[in-house]
Design a protein around this motif. Sequence first.
Motif, PDB file in Angstrom:
ATOM      1  N   LYS A   3       0.753  -1.319   0.067  1.00 43.29           N
ATOM      2  CA  LYS A   3       0.045  -0.062   0.041  1.00 43.29           C
ATOM      3  C   LYS A   3       0.991   1.311   0.070  1.00 43.29           C
ATOM      4  CE  LYS A   3      -4.242  -1.754   1.978  1.00 43.29           C
ATOM      5  NZ  LYS A   3      -5.177  -1.497   3.090  1.00 43.29           N
ATOM      6  N   HIS A   4       0.219   2.268  -0.481  1.00 45.86           N
ATOM      7  CA  HIS A   4       1.136   3.556  -0.757  1.00 45.86           C
ATOM      8  C   HIS A   4       0.823   4.223   0.751  1.00 45.86           C
ATOM      9  CE1 HIS A   4       1.927   7.172  -3.175  1.00 45.86           C
ATOM     10  NE2 HIS A   4       1.746   7.800  -2.028  1.00 45.86           N
ATOM     11  N   LEU A   5       1.824   4.504   1.278  1.00 49.00           N
ATOM     12  CA  LEU A   5       2.024   5.036   2.441  1.00 49.00           C
ATOM     13  C   LEU A   5       1.984   6.773   2.392  1.00 49.00           C
ATOM     14  CD1 LEU A   5       2.038   4.959   5.811  1.00 49.00           C
ATOM     15  CD2 LEU A   5       4.677   4.862   5.701  1.00 49.00           C
ATOM     16  N   THR A  72       4.225   9.418   0.130  1.00 48.59           N
ATOM     17  CA  THR A  72       3.727  10.864   0.376  1.00 48.59           C
ATOM     18  C   THR A  72       3.717  11.341   1.514  1.00 48.59           C
ATOM     19  OG1 THR A  72       2.217  10.604  -1.779  1.00 48.59           O
ATOM     20  CG2 THR A  72       1.810  12.078  -0.128  1.00 48.59           C
ATOM     21  N   ILE A  73       4.247  12.457   1.810  1.00 51.64           N
ATOM     22  CA  ILE A  73       4.249  13.304   2.931  1.00 51.64           C
ATOM     23  C   ILE A  73       3.311  14.402   2.837  1.00 51.64           C
ATOM     24  CG2 ILE A  73       5.664  14.690   4.672  1.00 51.64           C
ATOM     25  CD1 ILE A  73       8.111  13.001   3.433  1.00 51.64           C
ATOM     26  N   ILE A  74       2.555  14.740   3.681  1.00 62.04           N
ATOM     27  CA  ILE A  74       1.414  16.130   3.729  1.00 62.04           C
ATOM     28  C   ILE A  74       1.871  16.896   4.887  1.00 62.04           C
ATOM     29  CG2 ILE A  74      -0.870  16.761   3.717  1.00 62.04           C
ATOM     30  CD1 ILE A  74      -0.516  14.899   1.556  1.00 62.04           C
ATOM     31  N   ILE A  75       1.880  18.313   4.642  1.00 57.81           N
ATOM     32  CA  ILE A  75       2.384  19.089   5.558  1.00 57.81           C
ATOM     33  C   ILE A  75       1.131  20.075   5.855  1.00 57.81           C
ATOM     34  CG2 ILE A  75       3.939  20.930   6.435  1.00 57.81           C
ATOM     35  CD1 ILE A  75       5.939  19.761   4.512  1.00 57.81           C
ATOM     36  N   PRO A  76       0.234  19.740   6.765  1.00 52.41           N
ATOM     37  CA  PRO A  76      -1.116  20.440   6.868  1.00 52.41           C
ATOM     38  C   PRO A  76      -0.877  21.821   7.492  1.00 52.41           C
ATOM     39  CG  PRO A  76      -0.866  18.907   8.537  1.00 52.41           C
ATOM     40  CD  PRO A  76       0.392  18.812   7.742  1.00 52.41           C
ATOM     41  N   GLY A  77      -0.430  22.808   6.769  1.00 51.91           N
ATOM     42  CA  GLY A  77       0.005  24.040   7.499  1.00 51.91           C
ATOM     43  C   GLY A  77       1.303  24.100   8.278  1.00 51.91           C
ATOM     44  N   TRP A  78       1.555  25.096   8.841  1.00 59.73           N
ATOM     45  CA  TRP A  78       2.728  25.409   9.707  1.00 59.73           C
ATOM     46  C   TRP A  78       2.558  26.604  10.582  1.00 59.73           C
ATOM     47  CZ3 TRP A  78       6.221  23.174  12.507  1.00 59.73           C
ATOM     48  CH2 TRP A  78       7.299  23.931  12.788  1.00 59.73           C
ATOM     49  N   ARG A  79       2.866  26.274  11.774  1.00 60.07           N
ATOM     50  CA  ARG A  79       2.247  27.417  12.888  1.00 60.07           C
ATOM     51  C   ARG A  79       2.564  28.779  12.882  1.00 60.07           C
ATOM     52  NH1 ARG A  79       5.494  23.898  16.743  1.00 60.07           N
ATOM     53  NH2 ARG A  79       7.735  24.612  16.347  1.00 60.07           N
ATOM     54  N   ASP A  80       3.877  28.944  12.077  1.00 61.28           N
ATOM     55  CA  ASP A  80       4.345  30.392  12.145  1.00 61.28           C
ATOM     56  C   ASP A  80       5.137  30.444  10.739  1.00 61.28           C
ATOM     57  OD1 ASP A  80       5.299  32.907  12.326  1.00 61.28           O
ATOM     58  OD2 ASP A  80       5.543  32.953  14.242  1.00 61.28           O
ATOM     59  N   ALA A  81       4.566  31.153   9.651  1.00 61.41           N
ATOM     60  CA  ALA A  81       5.402  31.474   8.448  1.00 61.41           C
ATOM     61  C   ALA A  81       6.899  32.121   8.849  1.00 61.41           C
ATOM     62  CB  ALA A  81       4.835  32.275   7.414  1.00 61.41           C
ATOM     63  N   ASP A  82       7.087  32.641   9.914  1.00 58.83           N
ATOM     64  CA  ASP A  82       8.314  33.219   9.982  1.00 58.83           C
ATOM     65  C   ASP A  82       9.201  32.671  11.039  1.00 58.83           C
ATOM     66  OD1 ASP A  82       7.675  35.685   8.649  1.00 58.83           O
ATOM     67  OD2 ASP A  82       6.433  36.498  10.449  1.00 58.83           O
ATOM     68  N   GLU A  83       8.978  31.365  11.376  1.00 60.56           N
ATOM     69  CA  GLU A  83       9.572  30.490  12.316  1.00 60.56           C
ATOM     70  C   GLU A  83      10.218  29.411  11.288  1.00 60.56           C
ATOM     71  OE1 GLU A  83       8.874  26.878  15.992  1.00 60.56           O
ATOM     72  OE2 GLU A  83       7.358  28.513  15.524  1.00 60.56           O
ATOM     73  N   LEU A  84      11.329  29.247  11.723  1.00 59.16           N
ATOM     74  CA  LEU A  84      12.357  28.252  10.758  1.00 59.16           C
ATOM     75  C   LEU A  84      12.092  26.922  11.420  1.00 59.16           C
ATOM     76  CD1 LEU A  84      14.285  27.995   8.646  1.00 59.16           C
ATOM     77  CD2 LEU A  84      16.177  28.027  10.239  1.00 59.16           C
ATOM     78  N   PRO A  85      11.820  25.683  10.854  1.00 58.17           N
ATOM     79  CA  PRO A  85      11.380  24.526  11.279  1.00 58.17           C
ATOM     80  C   PRO A  85      12.897  23.920  11.763  1.00 58.17           C
ATOM     81  CG  PRO A  85      10.584  24.862   9.047  1.00 58.17           C
ATOM     82  CD  PRO A  85      11.300  26.064   9.193  1.00 58.17           C
ATOM     83  N   SER A  86      12.725  22.826  12.549  1.00 52.02           N
ATOM     84  CA  SER A  86      13.778  22.477  13.263  1.00 52.02           C
ATOM     85  C   SER A  86      14.924  21.816  12.057  1.00 52.02           C
ATOM     86  CB  SER A  86      13.635  21.363  13.882  1.00 52.02           C
ATOM     87  OG  SER A  86      12.952  20.102  13.477  1.00 52.02           O
ATOM     88  N   ALA A  87      16.215  21.824  12.333  1.00 51.96           N
ATOM     89  CA  ALA A  87      17.240  21.041  11.534  1.00 51.96           C
ATOM     90  C   ALA A  87      16.693  19.649  11.225  1.00 51.96           C
ATOM     91  CB  ALA A  87      18.477  21.429  11.813  1.00 51.96           C
TER      92      ALA A  87
END
Length: 322
Positions: A3-5, A72-87
Motif C-alpha cells: 500500500k501507498h503510505l 507521500t508526505i502531507i504538511i498540513p500548514g505550519w504554525r508560523d510562516a516566520d518560524e524556521l522549522p527544526s534542522a
Amino acid sequence: MKKHLVVALAYDQLCTFEFGCTVELFALDRPELGVPWYEFAVCAAESGPIRAAGGISVLAPFTLDLLDRADTIIIPGWRDADELPSAALLDKIRAAYQRGARLCSICSGVFILAAAGVLDGKRATTHWRYAERLAQRHPSIDVQADSLYVDAGQIITSAGSAAGLDMLLHLVRRDYGAKVGNLVAQRLVVAPHREGGQAQFVPRPMAHDVGGRLAKLMDWLRAHPALPHTVTSMAQRALMSPRTLQRQFQDATGLGPINWLIRERVAIAKDLLEVPDTPLAQVAELAGFGSEESLRRHFRRFVSTSPLAYRQRFCSSVSTSR
C-alpha cells in the motif's frame, strides 16, 4: 500489493482544519471503490505535547523516522510562516525528496518545503496572504499566487485551508483516475474540481451592481456561450456603457468581460470533455469557441494542457486501474 503510505506531519499549534482534511481523505477505509486504498499514519515533528487549534490535543504515534519510508508526505500548514522549522525536520524532508517521495503542503506548510530548499527553481503556491512573503523570502521559487494548487510533479502545494481539499482530491485522481476521484468527492459532498484560482477570494471592493444588472448578464452569458459576444453587445444587454461594464467586471471578478467570458467557455468545455462521446468540434461549437483550433489555444492557456489530454484524464469512462 504494497500500500501507498501517506504520512501527515503533526506539530504543536497544529492547523486543525488542514489536518482534518488530510485524515478524511486518506485515513478512512473506502472498500466501495474497489482499489487498494492508502495506508495512513501521523508522525510528530517534535517532542512534547501537540496542541491543535480549538483546544484539541493530538497524540502522534510515530516520530520523524517514519518519513524515511513514506511514499507521500502531507504538511498540513505550519504554525508560523516566520518560524524556521527544526534542522531535524528539514533534513528528513530533504532526504525524502532525494529518494523520490511525494511532498505536499497545504497553506503555510509551503514554508517548510521552502526552508528545506526542495522548492528552489520550482512552481509553488500558498494562501494569498503569504504569497508575497514567500516570493520575497525565497526568490528562486516561482510563486503562483493565483492558483488553488500547483502540481510540480514530485511536489504539490496548495493555497489556504479549503484549497487543501482541492489538492488532496487531485492526488487521488492522479493515483487512481477521474472516476475514483469523483466518487471520493461525492462522498465528501464537494465538487471534484473547482474552477478558477484563489484571486476570486482575495478581498476587493464589491462592484456597485445597479439592479443586479451584472449578475443577470453573467447568468445570461453562461446560458448562451455559443452566441457571438463583444464588450459592446454585453454592455447593451446590461444597459450600461462599455466603460462602466469594463469597470464593474474588473471590480467584481478581477477580469475584463472578454477574459471572464473565455474562462467561462473553458469551464463549459471541460464539462463537455468529460462526456466521452462528444466530438471535439461539437465541444468547440457548444462552448462558443467556434473552431477546434480556438478551443485548443484557449484551453491550453487556462488549463495548461490540451483538450484531448484533459479528456483522457478526466473523462468518466477512464479506467480506474493504477
